[in-house]
Design a protein around this motif. Structure first.
Motif, PDB file in Angstrom:
ATOM      1  N   ASN A 145       0.194  11.513  -8.606  1.00 29.91           N
ATOM      2  CA  ASN A 145       1.497  11.816  -7.995  1.00 29.91           C
ATOM      3  C   ASN A 145       2.504  12.234  -9.066  1.00 29.91           C
ATOM      4  O   ASN A 145       2.233  12.178 -10.264  1.00 29.91           O
ATOM      5  N   GLY A 181       5.003   5.365  -2.538  1.00 30.30           N
ATOM      6  CA  GLY A 181       4.446   4.066  -2.935  1.00 30.30           C
ATOM      7  C   GLY A 181       4.891   3.604  -4.308  1.00 30.30           C
ATOM      8  O   GLY A 181       5.082   2.410  -4.549  1.00 30.30           O
ATOM      9  N   VAL A 182       5.050   4.571  -5.231  1.00 30.99           N
ATOM     10  CA  VAL A 182       5.522   4.206  -6.566  1.00 30.99           C
ATOM     11  C   VAL A 182       6.951   3.655  -6.455  1.00 30.99           C
ATOM     12  O   VAL A 182       7.278   2.599  -7.000  1.00 30.99           O
ATOM     13  N   SER A 183       7.766   4.386  -5.694  1.00 30.18           N
ATOM     14  CA  SER A 183       9.198   4.076  -5.618  1.00 30.18           C
ATOM     15  C   SER A 183       9.493   2.737  -4.952  1.00 30.18           C
ATOM     16  O   SER A 183      10.500   2.104  -5.253  1.00 30.18           O
ATOM     17  N   GLU A 206     -11.231  -3.791  -6.622  1.00 30.07           N
ATOM     18  CA  GLU A 206     -11.077  -2.332  -6.696  1.00 30.07           C
ATOM     19  C   GLU A 206     -12.461  -1.680  -6.701  1.00 30.07           C
ATOM     20  O   GLU A 206     -13.334  -2.080  -7.467  1.00 30.07           O
ATOM     21  N   ALA A 207     -12.628  -0.673  -5.861  1.00 31.44           N
ATOM     22  CA  ALA A 207     -13.933  -0.016  -5.728  1.00 31.44           C
ATOM     23  C   ALA A 207     -14.344   0.716  -7.007  1.00 31.44           C
ATOM     24  O   ALA A 207     -15.511   0.682  -7.404  1.00 31.44           O
ATOM     25  N   ASN A 254       1.472   2.995   1.851  1.00 37.89           N
ATOM     26  CA  ASN A 254       2.615   3.912   1.922  1.00 37.89           C
ATOM     27  C   ASN A 254       2.137   5.309   1.575  1.00 37.89           C
ATOM     28  O   ASN A 254       1.446   5.505   0.584  1.00 37.89           O
ATOM     29  N   ALA A 258      -4.347   7.679  -4.898  1.00 42.17           N
ATOM     30  CA  ALA A 258      -3.089   8.440  -4.886  1.00 42.17           C
ATOM     31  C   ALA A 258      -2.234   8.099  -6.100  1.00 42.17           C
ATOM     32  O   ALA A 258      -1.470   8.942  -6.591  1.00 42.17           O
ATOM     33  N   SER A 259      -2.382   6.882  -6.609  1.00 41.33           N
ATOM     34  CA  SER A 259      -1.544   6.435  -7.725  1.00 41.33           C
ATOM     35  C   SER A 259      -1.870   7.165  -9.026  1.00 41.33           C
ATOM     36  O   SER A 259      -1.137   7.054 -10.005  1.00 41.33           O
ATOM     37  N   SER A 282       3.975   8.378   0.922  1.00 37.65           N
ATOM     38  CA  SER A 282       4.632   9.330   0.019  1.00 37.65           C
ATOM     39  C   SER A 282       5.585   8.727  -0.984  1.00 37.65           C
ATOM     40  O   SER A 282       6.170   9.460  -1.778  1.00 37.65           O
ATOM     41  N   VAL A 310     -15.427  -3.124  -1.479  1.00 40.66           N
ATOM     42  CA  VAL A 310     -15.604  -4.069  -0.371  1.00 40.66           C
ATOM     43  C   VAL A 310     -16.471  -3.390   0.676  1.00 40.66           C
ATOM     44  O   VAL A 310     -16.155  -2.284   1.136  1.00 40.66           O
ATOM     45  N   LEU A 324       0.335  -0.086  -5.329  1.00 42.10           N
ATOM     46  CA  LEU A 324       0.800  -1.167  -4.449  1.00 42.10           C
ATOM     47  C   LEU A 324      -0.033  -2.434  -4.636  1.00 42.10           C
ATOM     48  O   LEU A 324       0.518  -3.534  -4.757  1.00 42.10           O
ATOM     49  N   VAL A 344       8.062  10.450  -9.268  1.00 46.88           N
ATOM     50  CA  VAL A 344       9.511  10.383  -9.052  1.00 46.88           C
ATOM     51  C   VAL A 344       9.823   9.009  -8.460  1.00 46.88           C
ATOM     52  O   VAL A 344       9.293   8.649  -7.402  1.00 46.88           O
TER      53      VAL A 344
HETATM   54  C1  FAD Z   1       0.678  14.733  -4.448  1.00 46.56           C
HETATM   55  C2  FAD Z   1       1.390  13.406  -4.337  1.00 46.56           C
HETATM   56  C3  FAD Z   1       2.686  13.268  -4.818  1.00 46.56           C
HETATM   57  C4  FAD Z   1       3.356  12.050  -4.690  1.00 46.56           C
HETATM   58  N1  FAD Z   1       4.574  11.889  -5.274  1.00 46.56           N
HETATM   59  C5  FAD Z   1       5.167  10.671  -5.271  1.00 46.56           C
HETATM   60  C6  FAD Z   1       6.362  10.452  -5.976  1.00 46.56           C
HETATM   61  O1  FAD Z   1       6.867  11.342  -6.659  1.00 46.56           O
HETATM   62  N2  FAD Z   1       6.933   9.216  -5.918  1.00 46.56           N
HETATM   63  C7  FAD Z   1       6.372   8.203  -5.178  1.00 46.56           C
HETATM   64  O2  FAD Z   1       6.956   7.115  -5.120  1.00 46.56           O
HETATM   65  N3  FAD Z   1       5.209   8.377  -4.530  1.00 46.56           N
HETATM   66  C8  FAD Z   1       4.596   9.573  -4.558  1.00 46.56           C
HETATM   67  N4  FAD Z   1       3.426   9.769  -3.913  1.00 46.56           N
HETATM   68  C9  FAD Z   1       2.897   8.699  -3.069  1.00 46.56           C
HETATM   69  C10 FAD Z   1       2.191   7.641  -3.883  1.00 46.56           C
HETATM   70  O3  FAD Z   1       1.293   8.246  -4.782  1.00 46.56           O
HETATM   71  C11 FAD Z   1       1.449   6.701  -2.927  1.00 46.56           C
HETATM   72  O4  FAD Z   1       2.345   6.214  -1.952  1.00 46.56           O
HETATM   73  C12 FAD Z   1       0.870   5.523  -3.691  1.00 46.56           C
HETATM   74  O5  FAD Z   1       0.147   5.951  -4.820  1.00 46.56           O
HETATM   75  C13 FAD Z   1      -0.026   4.718  -2.781  1.00 46.56           C
HETATM   76  O6  FAD Z   1      -0.536   3.663  -3.570  1.00 46.56           O
HETATM   77  P1  FAD Z   1      -1.655   2.690  -2.995  1.00 46.56           P
HETATM   78  O7  FAD Z   1      -1.830   1.633  -3.986  1.00 46.56           O
HETATM   79  O8  FAD Z   1      -1.290   2.288  -1.605  1.00 46.56           O
HETATM   80  O9  FAD Z   1      -2.927   3.635  -2.803  1.00 46.56           O
HETATM   81  P2  FAD Z   1      -3.984   4.204  -3.868  1.00 46.56           P
HETATM   82  O10 FAD Z   1      -3.366   4.518  -5.160  1.00 46.56           O
HETATM   83  O11 FAD Z   1      -4.705   5.306  -3.172  1.00 46.56           O
HETATM   84  O12 FAD Z   1      -4.949   2.976  -4.107  1.00 46.56           O
HETATM   85  C14 FAD Z   1      -5.869   2.534  -3.150  1.00 46.56           C
HETATM   86  C15 FAD Z   1      -7.032   1.936  -3.905  1.00 46.56           C
HETATM   87  O13 FAD Z   1      -7.912   1.295  -2.983  1.00 46.56           O
HETATM   88  C16 FAD Z   1      -9.209   1.441  -3.499  1.00 46.56           C
HETATM   89  N5  FAD Z   1     -10.188   1.217  -2.422  1.00 46.56           N
HETATM   90  C17 FAD Z   1     -10.438   2.010  -1.370  1.00 46.56           C
HETATM   91  N6  FAD Z   1     -11.434   1.483  -0.628  1.00 46.56           N
HETATM   92  C18 FAD Z   1     -11.805   0.321  -1.222  1.00 46.56           C
HETATM   93  C19 FAD Z   1     -12.794  -0.666  -0.932  1.00 46.56           C
HETATM   94  N7  FAD Z   1     -13.626  -0.566   0.121  1.00 46.56           N
HETATM   95  N8  FAD Z   1     -12.905  -1.725  -1.771  1.00 46.56           N
HETATM   96  C20 FAD Z   1     -12.085  -1.864  -2.841  1.00 46.56           C
HETATM   97  N9  FAD Z   1     -11.149  -0.932  -3.166  1.00 46.56           N
HETATM   98  C21 FAD Z   1     -11.005   0.135  -2.363  1.00 46.56           C
HETATM   99  C22 FAD Z   1      -9.236   2.871  -4.012  1.00 46.56           C
HETATM  100  O14 FAD Z   1     -10.293   3.083  -4.934  1.00 46.56           O
HETATM  101  C23 FAD Z   1      -7.861   2.986  -4.638  1.00 46.56           C
HETATM  102  O15 FAD Z   1      -7.888   2.677  -6.020  1.00 46.56           O
HETATM  103  C24 FAD Z   1       2.730  10.974  -4.025  1.00 46.56           C
HETATM  104  C25 FAD Z   1       1.415  11.103  -3.583  1.00 46.56           C
HETATM  105  C26 FAD Z   1       0.740  12.309  -3.756  1.00 46.56           C
HETATM  106  C27 FAD Z   1      -0.698  12.408  -3.348  1.00 46.56           C
END
Ligand code: FAD
Length: 480
Positions: free
Chosen positions: A58, A350-352, A45-46, A346, A54-55, A348, A184, A26, A61
């Motif tokens: 997963n 987030g990719v979609s 990014e940390a 998001n 989570a990215s 579950s 951060v 995201l 899909v």
């Molecule tokens: C098992 C599993 C299966 C899934 N299957 C699907 C699927 O099939 N299709 C789909 O669409 N979604 C799926 N999802 C959901 C999807 O993976 C997440 O919704 C999405 O990856 C969230 O992305 P994000 O960028 O919000 O979070 P993240 O990818 O978690 O990124 C957050 C980032 O913030 C960084 N961060 C944290 N604290 C700090 C700080 N203090 N300073 C700087 N950076 C920081 C972290 O290091 C991390 O890199 C699945 C998730 C899981 C776990």
């Protein structure tokens, strides 16, 4: 938790319009979108690479349906669904619109499929009820115990790590400052009402914060004086099946959703393997990504109920990742206390949602006064990035670049050309795992036994280190 304190920006402080916290799918999608506008942006990014939360873990899909109509999450899924072919071609990211069959194993599940179909149609997406025979015709590996099915032709699979990296590369190509290894640690407000963000690598001053920190989003909100939001890890475990079997799957195979769970699925990947999973268990420790034998046995038992030819000797790897669970599973809105803090998380899907979510963030920021206008000179695409495994006859590719003839990862057919490209990208790989995320090398049957040394050697050349000190992961070193 205390609210934001006030401070004056120091001379060394970078000033931008928008600081995005979090380099997951995201945060990077938002960075890529904003990078095509006149706004100045930095991504914090940390970890020492993007796609580490989570990215990274997963199923990838790219769902066309995840829940009832009328929610913002559903709207963003529906808006993203038709865009995947164009977007992934532009960013050179592996994607396959395979379609899915949801399988009912008894009459109760068959009844539930009818309700699911109604809901899917109400979301504006395609779905078609199937007889048992029609379901098996759509996916011949499905069990003949199946009593009914639901065809969902708009479902697809994407490489979620390559997508995240591609978003980051586009953002960086357009001038976004991507600051890795920059956790951060504090957020204050200066006398002009701007946010002052302290990181391990200096301070950033900005007008808007996009909080895309995943499971750490509650902590970021509290640092900025925003809402007290609770996030916790929801672990999902997967087993990975070898391509020798998985290559024969035609469609994604979903179990029938129930009111409480979306169940265990069989998901072909863009690499030709397949995933069994995921589980969903809440816990407290975001770094806990352990797998366990009992869960893997349960995954195989559940998946073989859908596809009987699945057996545990087809498994080449297990992994787990943590969803950013929260009392508000989808949060894409301004904070109720701090009007310049925009939450973007998001659990579950987030990719979609990522393509449409990034557009939505831009609209919200503009409506709050950012005034980000389209930039004519901004790149909308990344340079083409051919992959050896996509070519039945790679002779032209090798003639144009002989490094395509140097196969480093034999299991996944990854060449030195692809690895060197990953190591020289705007947001480059800096570890063996970073190369894996970008190319798929080490992802196959031998799990890197044969190719890790070659990848370490190439990585050492690009990072000016010795092969013995090349990092294995974004956090560790080889052998640690
Ligand atoms: C098992 C599993 C299966 C899934 N299957 C699907 C699927 O099939 N299709 C789909 O669409 N979604 C799926 N999802 C959901 C999807 O993976 C997440 O919704 C999405 O990856 C969230 O992305 P994000 O960028 O919000 O979070 P993240 O990818 O978690 O990124 C957050 C980032 O913030 C960084 N961060 C944290 N604290 C700090 C700080 N203090 N300073 C700087 N950076 C920081 C972290 O290091 C991390 O890199 C699945 C998730 C899981 C776990």
């Amino acid at each position: 938790m205390t609210g934001p304190s006030h401070a004056r920006a120091g001379a060394e402080t970078d000033t931008v319009d928008v600081a995005i916290i979090g380099g997951g799918v995201l945060g990077t999608a938002v960075a890529a979108r904003l990078s095509t506008t006149t706004a100045s942006v930095c991504l914090l990014e940390a970890e020492s690479d993007v796609a580490e939360g989570a990215s990274k873990g997963n199923a990838g899909v790219a769902v066309s349906y995840y829940g009832p109509p009328g929610t913002l999450e559903t709207q963003l899924i529906t808006a993203s669904t038709p865009r995947w072919e164009e977007l992934t071609a532009r960013l050179s990211v592996p994607y396959r619109r395979l379609g899915a069959v949801m399988v009912a194993l008894d009459d109760e599940q068959a009844h539930h499929l009818e309700e699911t179909r109604e809901e899917i149609l109400a979301c504006g997406v395609r779905a078609e009820l199937l007889t048992s025979a029609q379901t098996c015709a759509q996916e011949p590996l499905v069990t003949d115990r199946c009593v009914a099915g639901l065809l969902m032709p708009d479902e697809g699979v994407i490489d979620p790590m390559a997508l995240t990296v591609a978003y980051a590369n586009l953002a960086a190509s357009n001038g976004v400052s991507v600051r890795l290894a920059s956790p951060v640690t504090a957020i204050r407000t200066d006398d002009d009402g701007r946010h002052l963000i302290t990181t391990a690598q200096g301070t950033v001053r900005c007008r808007f914060i996009v909080n895309a920190a995943g499971v750490a989003a509650g902590r970021i909100s509290r640092m900025a004086g925003g809402e007290d939001m609770r996030y916790w890890p929801r672990k999902g475990q997967y087993a990975v099946l070898d391509r020798a079997f998985a290559g024969s799957l035609r469609r994604i195979v979903f179990s029938t959703h129930s009111a409480t769970t979306k169940g265990i699925n069989v998901v072909p990947t863009t690499h030709g393997s397949a995933l069994l999973g995921p589980t969903a268990n809440d816990h407290e420790e975001p770094d806990d990504k352990a797998t366990d034998a009992d869960t893997v046995a349960m995954l195989v038992a559940s998946a073989s109920g859908l596809v009987p030819s699945i057996t545990d000797d087809l498994i080449i790897k297990y992994f787990a990742a943590n969803r950013p669970a929260s009392d508000e599973p989808h949060r894409l809105r301004f904070d109720e206390r701090i009007p310049t803090l925009l939450h973007c998380t998001n659990r579950s899907a987030g990719v979609s949602i990522s393509p449409a979510a990034a557009d939505h963030v831009l609209e919200l920021l503009n409506s709050a006064g950012l005034d980000a206008q389209p930039r004519r000179d901004a790149a909308q695409a990344l340079p083409p990035a051919p992959r050896l495994r996509d070519y039945d006859d790679p002779s032209e590719l090798i003639a144009a670049d002989p490094q395509y003839g140097q196969v480093v990862c034999a299991c996944e057919h990854v060449s030195a050309a692809e690895i060197n490209r990953a190591l020289a990208a705007p947001v480059p790989a800096s570890s063996v795992d970073g190369v894996r995320k970008r190319t798929g090398a080490t992802y196959g049957r031998c799990q890197g036994s044969l190719c890790s040394a070659g990848i370490s050697f190439l990585t050492a050349l690009h990072t000016n280190t010795g092969p013995a000190t090349v990092k294995q992961t974004a956090r560790g070193t080889v052998g640690s």
